[in-house]
Design an enzyme around this catalytic site. Structure first.
Site, PDB file in Angstrom:
ATOM      1  N   GLY A  54       0.875  -1.293  -0.009  1.00 28.97           N
ATOM      2  CA  GLY A  54       0.179   0.024  -0.123  1.00 28.97           C
ATOM      3  C   GLY A  54       0.899   1.332  -0.095  1.00 28.97           C
ATOM      4  O   GLY A  54       0.289   2.282  -0.430  1.00 28.97           O
TER       5      GLY A  54
ATOM      6  N   ASP B 202      -6.722   1.478   7.066  1.00 28.66           N
ATOM      7  CA  ASP B 202      -7.046   0.809   8.212  1.00 28.66           C
ATOM      8  C   ASP B 202      -5.759  -0.023   8.819  1.00 28.66           C
ATOM      9  O   ASP B 202      -5.587  -1.074   8.282  1.00 28.66           O
ATOM     10  CB  ASP B 202      -8.416  -0.244   8.229  1.00 28.66           C
ATOM     11  CG  ASP B 202      -8.688  -0.947   9.558  1.00 28.66           C
ATOM     12  OD1 ASP B 202      -8.513  -0.205  10.470  1.00 28.66           O
ATOM     13  OD2 ASP B 202      -8.849  -2.154   9.420  1.00 28.66           O
TER      14      ASP B 202
ATOM     15  N   CYS C 166      -6.678  -0.145  15.803  1.00 20.46           N
ATOM     16  CA  CYS C 166      -7.291  -0.788  16.961  1.00 20.46           C
ATOM     17  C   CYS C 166      -6.302  -0.981  18.219  1.00 20.46           C
ATOM     18  O   CYS C 166      -6.203  -1.784  18.975  1.00 20.46           O
ATOM     19  CB  CYS C 166      -7.940  -2.282  16.606  1.00 20.46           C
ATOM     20  SG  CYS C 166      -6.688  -3.316  15.784  1.00 20.46           S
TER      21      CYS C 166
END
Ligand code: SAM
Length: 353
Positions: free
Chosen positions: A207, A224, A279
């Protein structure tokens, strides 16, 4: 040691929550037998927390709030808390991605969902996930016809949520791990009819290269990123990021996260929106990455980015989640014994030029 400094008196109860059973949400699959699945979930006394937030909006209305035509925005890199703005009534449809439904049990209720069953066409009715992981997708506010990039997509909970909006003209779902994109593909096959799957392009690229590969292309980008995954780290030995052999990888995480966020913003069109999420509770992986990305984009690429104020999410979803009250940028869902979701950090960035 780190979190007791960062979170002060909140840390002991967050720690206990992380060590306790996590709560799940059921992401409703709009492509399945809607009536059957709705009945099944409502029989359990679960409620769609996103639908419930409409009541918060109505309450604000009846207490005299004015209709706002635009979502709360801010300029520069510093968030202006909604509390310090004149009282205004948000219009839900201008704030969050449409058509997403996620059922949860009320605060304090620790009931469990059963695994989803296939309908007559073999499509599963709901996907079990940490309900807080729907919030970054809601914040992305996908609009009809949007060209969307999910930069770190596997195993695919958020990709599924993006598809539930019915708004993606095309969705590029990428993850560097080939085995994990395999899982993503099988999730999509279990939940999404073939004709809708055709709008999804699955790739296994790094990415970090996206800013060069497809610059200025997407209306919406979800970044994310991989992180210390705090809940997993306290509960599981397997693949634990805090093992000594992963020390180097762990120390390099903020750099990887920064590079992914910068690439995601460069892949967005000028005027496009990007949501960064993790997270973890770690400020170093959350706010600091966002701040550094904003600086770096200006210096290296002359790209201006505004960080949006998402504090309205705290008001909308306070009945379902426990939010950290003092985030400088973005919002953070804290694990809490009565609402044991998260951690989930999300921050929205608007690319200006
Ligand atoms: C937090 S997980 C993504 C979870 C996913 N968005 C979901 O909702 O199911 C982070 C992902 O980033 C992927 N990843 C790690 N480094 C990457 C890179 N350089 N480029 C793209 N993906 C990467 C990992 O393989 C992992 O699947």
């Amino acid at each position: 040691m780190n979190y007791s400094v960062q979170l002060g008196s909140l840390w002991p109860s967050i720690r206990i929550s992380l060590l306790s059973e996590q709560k799940y949400g059921a992401l409703f699959n709009n492509f399945s037998d809607i009536q059957q699945v709705t009945q099944e979930l409502e029989r359990l006394d679960a409620v769609d927390f996103i639908w419930e937030s409409q009541k918060v909006v109505q309450n604000l209305d009846s207490t005299g709030g004015k209709q706002a035509s635009e979502p709360a925005m801010l300029t520069g890199t510093l968030a202006v808390p909604a509390e310090s703005q004149p009282e205004s009534l948000p219009c839900l449809s201008t704030l969050i991605s449409p058509n997403i439904k996620c059922y949860t049990f009320p605060k304090g209720d620790i009931s469990l969902f059963l695994p989803a069953r296939p309908d007559t066409l073999g499509i599963l009715g709901y996907y079990l996930l940490d309900a807080a992981s729907v919030l970054p997708v809601l914040a992305l506010n996908v609009q009809p016809g949007d060209f969307v990039l999910d930069l770190c997509a596997a195993p695919g909970g958020k990709t599924l949520a993006l598809l539930q909006t019915g708004c993606c003209r095309e969705l590029a779902a990428n993850d560097i791990s080939i085995s994990r994109t395999g899982r993503l593909n099988s999730v999509l096959c279990s939940y999404i009819p073939r004709n809708i799957r055709d709008i999804v392009r699955i790739t296994s690229w790094d990415g970090r290269k996206w800013g060069d590969l497809e610059a200025n292309t997407y209306d919406r980008v979800l970044v994310d990123v991989p992180c210390t995954n705090d809940r997993h780290s306290v509960m599981e030995e397997d693949n634990n990021m805090f093992k000594s052999m992963r020390k180097g990888e762990r120390q390099m995480l903020p750099m990887l996260q920064l590079e992914l966020l910068v690439a995601g913003i460069r892949a967005a069109k000028p005027g496009g929106e990007v949501v960064y999420s993790t997270c973890t509770l770690s400020q170093l992986q959350n706010e600091y990455v966002v701040e550094r990305a904003v600086e770096l984009l200006k210096i290296q690429y002359d790209i201006d980015v505004h960080v949006e104020d998402l504090s309205i999410f705290r008001r909308l979803f306070q009945d379902t989640f426990s939010f950290f009250p003092n985030c400088r940028l973005g919002e953070l869902v804290l694990p809490h014994l009565t609402a044991n979701f998260g951690p989930m950090y999300f921050c929205k960035l608007h690319r200006l030029g």
